[in-house]
Design a protein around this motif. Sequence first.
Motif, PDB file in Angstrom:
ATOM      1  N   VAL A  56       0.819  -1.215   0.000  1.00  0.00           N
ATOM      2  CA  VAL A  56       0.000   0.000   0.000  1.00  0.00           C
ATOM      3  C   VAL A  56       0.852   1.263   0.000  1.00  0.00           C
ATOM      4  O   VAL A  56       0.409   2.322  -0.463  1.00  0.00           O
ATOM      5  CB  VAL A  56      -0.964   0.005   1.202  1.00  0.00           C
ATOM      6  N   VAL A  57       2.071   1.165   0.517  1.00  0.00           N
ATOM      7  CA  VAL A  57       2.942   2.341   0.541  1.00  0.00           C
ATOM      8  C   VAL A  57       3.375   2.708  -0.877  1.00  0.00           C
ATOM      9  O   VAL A  57       3.264   3.864  -1.302  1.00  0.00           O
ATOM     10  CB  VAL A  57       4.165   2.089   1.443  1.00  0.00           C
ATOM     11  N   SER A  58       3.862   1.733  -1.626  1.00  0.00           N
ATOM     12  CA  SER A  58       4.267   2.008  -3.008  1.00  0.00           C
ATOM     13  C   SER A  58       3.068   2.335  -3.893  1.00  0.00           C
ATOM     14  O   SER A  58       3.166   3.173  -4.796  1.00  0.00           O
ATOM     15  CB  SER A  58       5.023   0.802  -3.583  1.00  0.00           C
ATOM     16  N   LEU A  59       1.943   1.693  -3.639  1.00  0.00           N
ATOM     17  CA  LEU A  59       0.752   1.956  -4.444  1.00  0.00           C
ATOM     18  C   LEU A  59       0.240   3.374  -4.262  1.00  0.00           C
ATOM     19  O   LEU A  59      -0.434   3.915  -5.147  1.00  0.00           O
ATOM     20  CB  LEU A  59      -0.363   0.962  -4.060  1.00  0.00           C
ATOM     21  N   SER A  60       0.538   4.000  -3.131  1.00  0.00           N
ATOM     22  CA  SER A  60       0.052   5.354  -2.889  1.00  0.00           C
ATOM     23  C   SER A  60       0.878   6.412  -3.609  1.00  0.00           C
ATOM     24  O   SER A  60       0.533   7.585  -3.606  1.00  0.00           O
ATOM     25  CB  SER A  60       0.048   5.646  -1.380  1.00  0.00           C
ATOM     26  N   VAL A  61       1.969   5.997  -4.242  1.00  0.00           N
ATOM     27  CA  VAL A  61       2.800   6.935  -5.009  1.00  0.00           C
ATOM     28  C   VAL A  61       2.193   7.105  -6.401  1.00  0.00           C
ATOM     29  O   VAL A  61       1.922   6.112  -7.092  1.00  0.00           O
ATOM     30  CB  VAL A  61       4.250   6.404  -5.133  1.00  0.00           C
ATOM     31  N   PRO A  62       1.958   8.343  -6.853  1.00  0.00           N
ATOM     32  CA  PRO A  62       1.412   8.543  -8.198  1.00  0.00           C
ATOM     33  C   PRO A  62       2.283   7.884  -9.263  1.00  0.00           C
ATOM     34  O   PRO A  62       3.521   7.887  -9.147  1.00  0.00           O
ATOM     35  CB  PRO A  62       1.415  10.071  -8.355  1.00  0.00           C
ATOM     36  N   PRO A  63       1.681   7.306 -10.291  1.00  0.00           N
ATOM     37  CA  PRO A  63       2.448   6.575 -11.307  1.00  0.00           C
ATOM     38  C   PRO A  63       3.589   7.383 -11.924  1.00  0.00           C
ATOM     39  O   PRO A  63       4.656   6.825 -12.215  1.00  0.00           O
ATOM     40  CB  PRO A  63       1.380   6.219 -12.353  1.00  0.00           C
ATOM     41  N   ILE A  76       3.920  -6.839  -8.619  1.00  0.00           N
ATOM     42  CA  ILE A  76       4.179  -7.367  -7.275  1.00  0.00           C
ATOM     43  C   ILE A  76       3.609  -6.483  -6.178  1.00  0.00           C
ATOM     44  O   ILE A  76       3.367  -6.977  -5.069  1.00  0.00           O
ATOM     45  CB  ILE A  76       5.687  -7.591  -7.024  1.00  0.00           C
ATOM     46  N   ILE A  77       3.341  -5.202  -6.441  1.00  0.00           N
ATOM     47  CA  ILE A  77       2.814  -4.355  -5.376  1.00  0.00           C
ATOM     48  C   ILE A  77       1.288  -4.327  -5.356  1.00  0.00           C
ATOM     49  O   ILE A  77       0.702  -3.878  -4.373  1.00  0.00           O
ATOM     50  CB  ILE A  77       3.359  -2.910  -5.484  1.00  0.00           C
ATOM     51  N   ARG A  78       0.643  -4.835  -6.391  1.00  0.00           N
ATOM     52  CA  ARG A  78      -0.824  -4.769  -6.438  1.00  0.00           C
ATOM     53  C   ARG A  78      -1.443  -5.690  -5.395  1.00  0.00           C
ATOM     54  O   ARG A  78      -0.832  -6.687  -4.988  1.00  0.00           O
ATOM     55  CB  ARG A  78      -1.319  -5.148  -7.832  1.00  0.00           C
ATOM     56  N   PRO A  79      -2.660  -5.381  -4.917  1.00  0.00           N
ATOM     57  CA  PRO A  79      -3.320  -6.264  -3.939  1.00  0.00           C
ATOM     58  C   PRO A  79      -3.441  -7.688  -4.473  1.00  0.00           C
ATOM     59  O   PRO A  79      -3.928  -7.914  -5.575  1.00  0.00           O
ATOM     60  CB  PRO A  79      -4.700  -5.617  -3.770  1.00  0.00           C
ATOM     61  N   GLY A  80      -2.961  -8.652  -3.690  1.00  0.00           N
ATOM     62  CA  GLY A  80      -3.021 -10.051  -4.076  1.00  0.00           C
ATOM     63  C   GLY A  80      -1.997 -10.458  -5.119  1.00  0.00           C
ATOM     64  O   GLY A  80      -1.942 -11.626  -5.513  1.00  0.00           O
TER      65      GLY A  80
END
Length: 402
Positions: free
Chosen positions: A103-110, A159-163
């Motif tokens: 969730v930490v990396s996912l919260s970074v804008p693409p 690898i960072i996406r949920p599941g």
Amino acid sequence: MTAHDPPCTASRQLTGLDADHDGHSLRADRMVSLLTAGDPLADAAVAELDLLGPQAWRALDTGLRHGVAGLDGRSPEAVGALLRHLETTPARIDPLLLHRGDVVSLSVPPLWFSLCSITSALAHTYASPAVAQLLTRTGGSADMATHRLVETWVWARQIIRPGGLLRGGPGYVATVQLRLRHARMRATALKDWDTGVRGMPIGRLDLTRTWLGFTLFAFRALSAVGIDITPDEERRLYQYWSYVAHLLGIDESLCEDATDHDGARLLQERLDALMSAPDENSRALTAAMIDAQARAMAAAPGAVLSEEQLRAITRSVLRQTFGDEQGDRLGVTVPPPTDLMPLVGSLNREARYWQTYSPASAGAARRRALTGPEPEPITAVIPGAAAQRPRRTAGHSGLSAA
């Protein structure tokens, strides 16, 4: 220290480093031994796949997607051993963490994930002369730069996406495939490779550098554009990536103490004591990567920055991430003076403050400024809220077109 120093010299230097920090000098000998360590499970699996052909490949594919239990004990020996290792989840990993993703990396804008996280991770990988030489062999730096950027970006997002790292998930499968690709490259390179000078090609220590690229250095680069994370987020980040390390076959003893940026910095210092400085291959790969990144992002739909602006930002980010000395060694030239970096940082910090803003947290911040820290029961009812303004967690920047 250079790659030409004998192992005993490396051991003495590293022992001194460990003693200065934590007194665990036994880790020095362990680190030196890993200079020539490959990945026995993956190496054996690749050899078996080549020997048995389609039968072994079908078993591997079934095991990755459905589990080794579904093979009813009929998997080839080396492939089965690899699958059992993959499914032996370290006790420190919370299964719920894998369901949520990073969730930490996912919260970074693409936009910033690509410009900061991917470029810094690749530059850190290229800083190893052994890796840079091996990658240069596999294709011209200019020709392969865009391909490597895209491949790395796709793998990281999987690898960072949920599941994504659950058994059979896209990140799980892609990470194991990457591990096997490393094993194949290692087997090919060893035919004419001097391990006494350069260590094992894509060995345990090189993989650890890659792991640090996506944790310590990625978030050091993000900090350069105003995207910082809290201590709690650091711990969640490293716990999630410790499972990535398991899937990649990285020695658990290397990463066990890297539970936050401080632990990761100590690990990086130990690696630096054993690694040679970047060489001409490192510089060629880094320059090609910077150019490819700037071209691709400038051509993306909705881009608001020119190719030259993106190239300057990337160079500035890498200089701040690695420091001037290492930046010079990597051939990252100093960009011309500009007000763009301060503007980017200001926009990101302001955007993240409003992303996490709530009247309750703002009130707590005001009371804290006047009276000091509040009792724990009051702050505990605001999960994840920071006690001061601005809270530094990843959010959206006004410059992000994604």
